[in-house]
Design a protein around this motif. Structure first.
Motif, PDB file in Angstrom:
ATOM      1  N   ILE A  66      -1.600   6.879   5.262  1.00 27.42           N
ATOM      2  CA  ILE A  66      -2.139   5.657   5.880  1.00 27.42           C
ATOM      3  C   ILE A  66      -2.419   4.601   4.812  1.00 27.42           C
ATOM      4  O   ILE A  66      -2.089   3.424   4.984  1.00 27.42           O
ATOM      5  CB  ILE A  66      -3.410   5.991   6.699  1.00 27.42           C
ATOM      6  CG1 ILE A  66      -3.023   6.809   7.928  1.00 27.42           C
ATOM      7  CG2 ILE A  66      -4.165   4.723   7.088  1.00 27.42           C
ATOM      8  CD1 ILE A  66      -4.209   7.364   8.698  1.00 27.42           C
ATOM      9  N   TRP A  67      -2.996   5.028   3.700  1.00 29.19           N
ATOM     10  CA  TRP A  67      -3.277   4.091   2.611  1.00 29.19           C
ATOM     11  C   TRP A  67      -1.992   3.468   2.076  1.00 29.19           C
ATOM     12  O   TRP A  67      -1.936   2.262   1.852  1.00 29.19           O
ATOM     13  CB  TRP A  67      -4.035   4.817   1.500  1.00 29.19           C
ATOM     14  CG  TRP A  67      -4.348   3.946   0.322  1.00 29.19           C
ATOM     15  CD1 TRP A  67      -5.305   2.999   0.233  1.00 29.19           C
ATOM     16  CD2 TRP A  67      -3.661   3.959  -0.929  1.00 29.19           C
ATOM     17  NE1 TRP A  67      -5.289   2.418  -0.995  1.00 29.19           N
ATOM     18  CE2 TRP A  67      -4.276   2.983  -1.742  1.00 29.19           C
ATOM     19  CE3 TRP A  67      -2.610   4.691  -1.451  1.00 29.19           C
ATOM     20  CZ2 TRP A  67      -3.869   2.725  -3.034  1.00 29.19           C
ATOM     21  CZ3 TRP A  67      -2.196   4.428  -2.743  1.00 29.19           C
ATOM     22  CH2 TRP A  67      -2.817   3.458  -3.527  1.00 29.19           C
ATOM     23  N   LEU A  68      -0.951   4.265   1.881  1.00 27.77           N
ATOM     24  CA  LEU A  68       0.325   3.734   1.375  1.00 27.77           C
ATOM     25  C   LEU A  68       0.973   2.790   2.371  1.00 27.77           C
ATOM     26  O   LEU A  68       1.517   1.744   1.987  1.00 27.77           O
ATOM     27  CB  LEU A  68       1.286   4.888   1.037  1.00 27.77           C
ATOM     28  CG  LEU A  68       1.007   5.640  -0.251  1.00 27.77           C
ATOM     29  CD1 LEU A  68       1.890   6.875  -0.362  1.00 27.77           C
ATOM     30  CD2 LEU A  68       1.235   4.721  -1.437  1.00 27.77           C
ATOM     31  N   ILE A  69       0.934   3.116   3.643  1.00 24.57           N
ATOM     32  CA  ILE A  69       1.535   2.251   4.664  1.00 24.57           C
ATOM     33  C   ILE A  69       0.802   0.910   4.722  1.00 24.57           C
ATOM     34  O   ILE A  69       1.439  -0.145   4.766  1.00 24.57           O
ATOM     35  CB  ILE A  69       1.521   2.947   6.048  1.00 24.57           C
ATOM     36  CG1 ILE A  69       2.509   4.111   6.024  1.00 24.57           C
ATOM     37  CG2 ILE A  69       1.855   1.967   7.159  1.00 24.57           C
ATOM     38  CD1 ILE A  69       2.417   5.016   7.230  1.00 24.57           C
ATOM     39  N   ARG A  70      -0.509   0.927   4.709  1.00 22.54           N
ATOM     40  CA  ARG A  70      -1.294  -0.325   4.738  1.00 22.54           C
ATOM     41  C   ARG A  70      -1.069  -1.157   3.475  1.00 22.54           C
ATOM     42  O   ARG A  70      -1.026  -2.369   3.522  1.00 22.54           O
ATOM     43  CB  ARG A  70      -2.765  -0.023   4.923  1.00 22.54           C
ATOM     44  CG  ARG A  70      -3.101   0.431   6.299  1.00 22.54           C
ATOM     45  CD  ARG A  70      -4.578   0.575   6.462  1.00 22.54           C
ATOM     46  NE  ARG A  70      -4.894   0.974   7.829  1.00 22.54           N
ATOM     47  CZ  ARG A  70      -6.109   1.205   8.250  1.00 22.54           C
ATOM     48  NH1 ARG A  70      -7.124   1.105   7.417  1.00 22.54           N
ATOM     49  NH2 ARG A  70      -6.315   1.563   9.498  1.00 22.54           N
ATOM     50  N   ARG A  71      -0.920  -0.483   2.368  1.00 24.88           N
ATOM     51  CA  ARG A  71      -0.719  -1.179   1.081  1.00 24.88           C
ATOM     52  C   ARG A  71       0.626  -1.887   1.083  1.00 24.88           C
ATOM     53  O   ARG A  71       0.740  -3.015   0.609  1.00 24.88           O
ATOM     54  CB  ARG A  71      -0.805  -0.154  -0.059  1.00 24.88           C
ATOM     55  CG  ARG A  71      -0.718  -0.764  -1.403  1.00 24.88           C
ATOM     56  CD  ARG A  71      -0.987   0.294  -2.458  1.00 24.88           C
ATOM     57  NE  ARG A  71      -0.754  -0.284  -3.753  1.00 24.88           N
ATOM     58  CZ  ARG A  71      -0.066   0.284  -4.731  1.00 24.88           C
ATOM     59  NH1 ARG A  71       0.416   1.485  -4.543  1.00 24.88           N
ATOM     60  NH2 ARG A  71       0.107  -0.306  -5.871  1.00 24.88           N
ATOM     61  N   ARG A  72       1.669  -1.256   1.581  1.00 26.50           N
ATOM     62  CA  ARG A  72       3.001  -1.862   1.615  1.00 26.50           C
ATOM     63  C   ARG A  72       3.092  -2.965   2.657  1.00 26.50           C
ATOM     64  O   ARG A  72       3.863  -3.902   2.501  1.00 26.50           O
ATOM     65  CB  ARG A  72       4.056  -0.809   1.911  1.00 26.50           C
ATOM     66  CG  ARG A  72       4.268   0.120   0.735  1.00 26.50           C
ATOM     67  CD  ARG A  72       5.376   1.102   1.034  1.00 26.50           C
ATOM     68  NE  ARG A  72       5.521   2.018  -0.067  1.00 26.50           N
ATOM     69  CZ  ARG A  72       6.640   2.151  -0.755  1.00 26.50           C
ATOM     70  NH1 ARG A  72       7.690   1.430  -0.457  1.00 26.50           N
ATOM     71  NH2 ARG A  72       6.695   2.992  -1.749  1.00 26.50           N
ATOM     72  N   ALA A  73       2.342  -2.836   3.741  1.00 26.85           N
ATOM     73  CA  ALA A  73       2.389  -3.830   4.799  1.00 26.85           C
ATOM     74  C   ALA A  73       1.694  -5.128   4.375  1.00 26.85           C
ATOM     75  O   ALA A  73       2.008  -6.201   4.895  1.00 26.85           O
ATOM     76  CB  ALA A  73       1.742  -3.288   6.063  1.00 26.85           C
TER      77      ALA A  73
END
Length: 74
Positions: A66-73
């Motif tokens: 979740i952290w990686l997805i939010r960071r890339r978005a």
């Protein structure tokens, strides 16, 4: 099963791998195979321990995803 070993007619533990393989394939009188087990009363205790660390690992991996997805978005 925790461990397994063989003893010879003299009571000493057999350490030769070739001799153990020969005994498994062709048992001989005087040789004994010993096996130790965990008692059945510990079953749920071990299930709880293993289930707990798997749950913690799952939560950590989901949080990281979740952290990686939010960071890339962003």
């Amino acid at each position: 099963m925790i461990s397994q070993w063989w003893t010879g007619p003299n009571g000493k533990t057999i350490t030769s791998e070739n001799k153990i393989i020969a005994l498994i394939n062709h048992p001989q009188p005087g040789y004994t195979q010993w096996t130790t087990y965990e008692p059945g009363t510990r079953y749920w205790h071990f299930q709880f321990i293993e289930g707990s660390w798997l749950l913690v690992l799952s939560v950590l991996l989901i949080a990281a995803a979740i952290w990686l997805i939010r960071r890339r978005a962003a």
